[in-house]
Design a protein around this motif. Structure first.
Motif, PDB file in Angstrom:
ATOM      1  N   ILE A   1      33.795  -6.150 -38.097  1.00 55.13           N
ATOM      2  CA  ILE A   1      34.118  -7.264 -38.988  1.00 55.13           C
ATOM      3  C   ILE A   1      35.632  -7.318 -39.145  1.00 55.13           C
ATOM      4  O   ILE A   1      36.229  -6.403 -39.720  1.00 55.13           O
ATOM      5  N   PRO A   2      36.284  -8.370 -38.624  1.00 60.20           N
ATOM      6  CA  PRO A   2      37.756  -8.379 -38.549  1.00 60.20           C
ATOM      7  C   PRO A   2      38.470  -8.249 -39.890  1.00 60.20           C
ATOM      8  O   PRO A   2      39.375  -7.432 -40.039  1.00 60.20           O
ATOM      9  N   SER A   3      38.086  -9.060 -40.898  1.00 65.14           N
ATOM     10  CA  SER A   3      38.813  -9.048 -42.170  1.00 65.14           C
ATOM     11  C   SER A   3      37.930  -9.584 -43.283  1.00 65.14           C
ATOM     12  O   SER A   3      36.784  -9.985 -43.048  1.00 65.14           O
ATOM     13  N   PHE A   4      38.472  -9.627 -44.506  1.00 65.27           N
ATOM     14  CA  PHE A   4      37.717 -10.153 -45.641  1.00 65.27           C
ATOM     15  C   PHE A   4      37.441 -11.641 -45.503  1.00 65.27           C
ATOM     16  O   PHE A   4      36.585 -12.179 -46.191  1.00 65.27           O
ATOM     17  N   HIS A   5      38.166 -12.280 -44.636  1.00 71.18           N
ATOM     18  CA  HIS A   5      37.922 -13.690 -44.371  1.00 71.18           C
ATOM     19  C   HIS A   5      36.534 -13.901 -43.770  1.00 71.18           C
ATOM     20  O   HIS A   5      35.982 -14.998 -43.833  1.00 71.18           O
ATOM     21  N   ASN A   6      35.972 -12.838 -43.198  1.00 72.06           N
ATOM     22  CA  ASN A   6      34.695 -12.946 -42.487  1.00 72.06           C
ATOM     23  C   ASN A   6      33.524 -12.344 -43.253  1.00 72.06           C
ATOM     24  O   ASN A   6      32.482 -12.060 -42.675  1.00 72.06           O
TER      25      ASN A   6
ATOM     26  N   LYS B   1      44.195  -9.303 -30.863  1.00 74.89           N
ATOM     27  CA  LYS B   1      43.210 -10.338 -31.174  1.00 74.89           C
ATOM     28  C   LYS B   1      41.791  -9.970 -30.734  1.00 74.89           C
ATOM     29  O   LYS B   1      40.821 -10.528 -31.230  1.00 74.89           O
ATOM     30  N   SER B   2      41.662  -9.033 -29.809  1.00 70.60           N
ATOM     31  CA  SER B   2      40.343  -8.635 -29.316  1.00 70.60           C
ATOM     32  C   SER B   2      39.586  -7.847 -30.376  1.00 70.60           C
ATOM     33  O   SER B   2      40.034  -6.774 -30.815  1.00 70.60           O
ATOM     34  N   ILE B   3      38.435  -8.366 -30.791  1.00 70.59           N
ATOM     35  CA  ILE B   3      37.618  -7.686 -31.801  1.00 70.59           C
ATOM     36  C   ILE B   3      37.118  -6.344 -31.277  1.00 70.59           C
ATOM     37  O   ILE B   3      37.080  -5.352 -32.012  1.00 70.59           O
ATOM     38  N   CYS B   4      36.752  -6.294 -30.010  1.00 71.87           N
ATOM     39  CA  CYS B   4      36.215  -5.052 -29.436  1.00 71.87           C
ATOM     40  C   CYS B   4      37.275  -3.951 -29.387  1.00 71.87           C
ATOM     41  O   CYS B   4      36.995  -2.789 -29.718  1.00 71.87           O
ATOM     42  N   LEU B   5      38.492  -4.303 -28.987  1.00 73.76           N
ATOM     43  CA  LEU B   5      39.564  -3.306 -28.939  1.00 73.76           C
ATOM     44  C   LEU B   5      39.887  -2.781 -30.330  1.00 73.76           C
ATOM     45  O   LEU B   5      40.083  -1.582 -30.532  1.00 73.76           O
TER      46      LEU B   5
ATOM     47  N   ARG C   1      39.365   1.452 -34.587  1.00 73.60           N
ATOM     48  CA  ARG C   1      39.029   1.756 -35.980  1.00 73.60           C
ATOM     49  C   ARG C   1      38.078   2.937 -36.137  1.00 73.60           C
ATOM     50  O   ARG C   1      37.988   3.533 -37.221  1.00 73.60           O
ATOM     51  N   LEU C   2      37.339   3.285 -35.110  1.00 72.31           N
ATOM     52  CA  LEU C   2      36.288   4.303 -35.229  1.00 72.31           C
ATOM     53  C   LEU C   2      36.753   5.637 -35.819  1.00 72.31           C
ATOM     54  O   LEU C   2      36.016   6.260 -36.598  1.00 72.31           O
TER      55      LEU C   2
END
Length: 477
Positions: free
Chosen positions: A185-190, A345-349, A354-355
């Motif tokens: 989940i990228p940010s609180f915007h989502n 910008k890549s969500i997967c990267l 973040r892991l």
């Protein structure tokens, strides 16, 4: 330039920035009319912020408030909830003022935040310098770390009341893996749909607890002896201090808004709604079970098992997953900035990067599985500074000069149109929280926490689990 003109200029900056962000995010959907993904995924309105704040306040702590009432007594429990709820709303208001002040100053310097999420420690750095940045970063990150730990402990504690074939430690392993998926989940915007669902889930659970307790009635020989001991009294008080301390994500929630200057009173209205959940449920459960709650920090452990309770447990599990994401997302941002991945910008990267944040949280939840007591310890040692002391001091120091007060981006609130009044309120909060929250609360909560370690040990396999009843009959002599 007059203060009013500068204030209007600052707001214009924010509004323009907000419109540009909104237009960019919806540009891809212009030719498709109503877009379900956009509707569920892109949330930056005042209502989204309200749902995020309310949802973030009442996760697993809803289940420990009856435990706090058993320590405090009914009257003190109600008074502390209202008192800390109002105090928390005030310091959230201060944080919003400081955010707008910081952002307006930076935007006058033509600083762009297009691909950058502003965080609390950056606000402190911009307004007060690097020492305040270090203090804010240390307290905020540690609080969010243990806030995430508490959600994992809560997940394991709750699921055990539906399925006790596995012990709580094993459930912690399982839910740690599940909660790790929040890295996507990228940010609180989502968080639009998640915040909405989360608040609905806790609303159901709170009213289930209230109604189930009233229907169940008082247990035979019920006793309401609290407040009985000072240690327990201040432990309960700091748990309530923790309840209204969701400010560690306030700046990130504001930054996700299209018009963040509208946040000012969002937290207060969120708190007022939270009162409709926490006060009836804690009061009813304590009325029904009394002193039994002193050894049952999770209210689910005393409520009769049926489909309504199992539904409440299931919904709380989902909401705790959401709240884990709320607490972890600012940590993800900090880690991304440290390793230089924040602009990716890549969500997967970003998810892969973040892991490593999840691993220490997982490990700490296994070491300290003390559902209830850990809330109080975190409240006294971390929330007291992160949520109350630091914002109040930061506001006083930011506007200590006449020039800063005159050129403030935001006007004084209508209900307190005096800088002297602002300083008096802020000074009271600092003194109260340092003495009562950190001082007495720290002593009491750590005493209680150490007692749990001595009783159950670290890496406890099944904290406060009822003893297993053997299926075989006892031997006859």
């Amino acid at each position: 330039m007059s203060a009013q003109k500068q204030s209007e200029e600052a707001i214009t900056f924010n509004q323009t920035d907000g419109r540009e962000e909104e237009e960019e995010e919806h540009a891809a959907d212009q030719n498709s009319g109503f877009n379900l993904r956009s509707f569920l995924w892109h949330g930056g309105s005042v209502y989204d912020a309200w749902f995020s704040c309310a949802s973030n306040q009442v996760a697993q702590v809803l289940l420990t408030l009856p435990y706090s009432f058993s320590q405090l007594g009914m009257l003190s429990g109600i008074i502390f909830q209202v008192f800390y709820g109002i105090m928390g709303s005030w310091t959230a208001y201060l944080i919003s003022i400081l955010y707008v002040e910081y952002r307006s100053r930076k935007e006058k310097e033509n600083v762009s935040f297009k691909n950058h999420v502003i965080q609390w420690f950056e606000v402190l750095d911009g307004l007060l310098g690097p020492y305040w940045k270090a203090i804010g970063l240390a307290f905020n990150c540690t609080f969010l770390l243990f806030g995430s730990v508490i959600q994992l402990i809560g997940c394991a504690s709750n699921i055990y009341y539906i399925n006790d074939h596995l012990d709580k430690r094993t459930w912690t392993y399982i839910f740690g893996a599940c909660c790790a998926t929040t890295v996507f989940i990228p940010s609180f915007h989502n968080y639009r749909i998640w915040s909405f669902l989360g608040l609905g889930m806790t609303t159901y659970t709170a009213w289930y607890m209230t109604i189930a307790s009233i229907v169940h009635g008082q247990v035979e020989g019920v006793k309401h002896s609290g407040p009985d001991k000072l240690v327990l009294y201040f432990t309960g008080a700091t748990n309530i201090l923790y309840t209204f301390g969701g400010h560690a994500v306030t700046v990130e929630i504001m930054h996700a808004m299209w018009k963040p200057q509208k946040f000012k009173y969002v937290y207060l209205f969120a708190t007022l709604y939270v009162f409709t959940l926490t006060l009836p449920s804690a009061t009813a459960v304590y009325w029904a079970f009394g002193d039994q709650l002193l050894t049952h920090s999770n209210a689910f452990s005393l409520l009769p098992r049926n489909k309504w309770r199992d539904a409440g447990v299931t919904l709380m599990l989902i909401h705790q997953f959401i709240t884990f994401g709320f607490a972890c997302t600012p940590l993800y941002f900090v880690w991304e900035k440290v390793i230089g991945m924040h602009d990716t910008k890549s969500i997967c990267l970003r998810a892969i990067a973040r892991l490593p944040v999840v691993i220490p949280i997982w490990f700490l939840a296994i070491i300290f599985p003390f559902f209830g007591p850990i809330n109080s310890a975190v409240g006294a040692l971390l929330v007291s500074f992160t949520v109350y002391v630091i914002p109040a001091l930061a506001h006083m120091l930011t506007f200590k000069s006449a020039a800063a007060r005159q050129n403030a981006a935001e006007k004084l609130p209508f209900f307190l149109p005096s800088w002297t009044g602002m300083y008096v309120v802020n000074a009271f909060i600092v003194v109260w929280v340092l003495v009562v929250g950190f001082g007495f609360g720290g002593w009491a909560s750590m005493t209680n926490f150490i007692r749990q370690v001595d009783t159950f040990g670290l890496f406890a396999k099944c904290y406060q689990c009822p003893p297993k009843v053997s299926a075989s009959p006892p031997p006859h002599h």
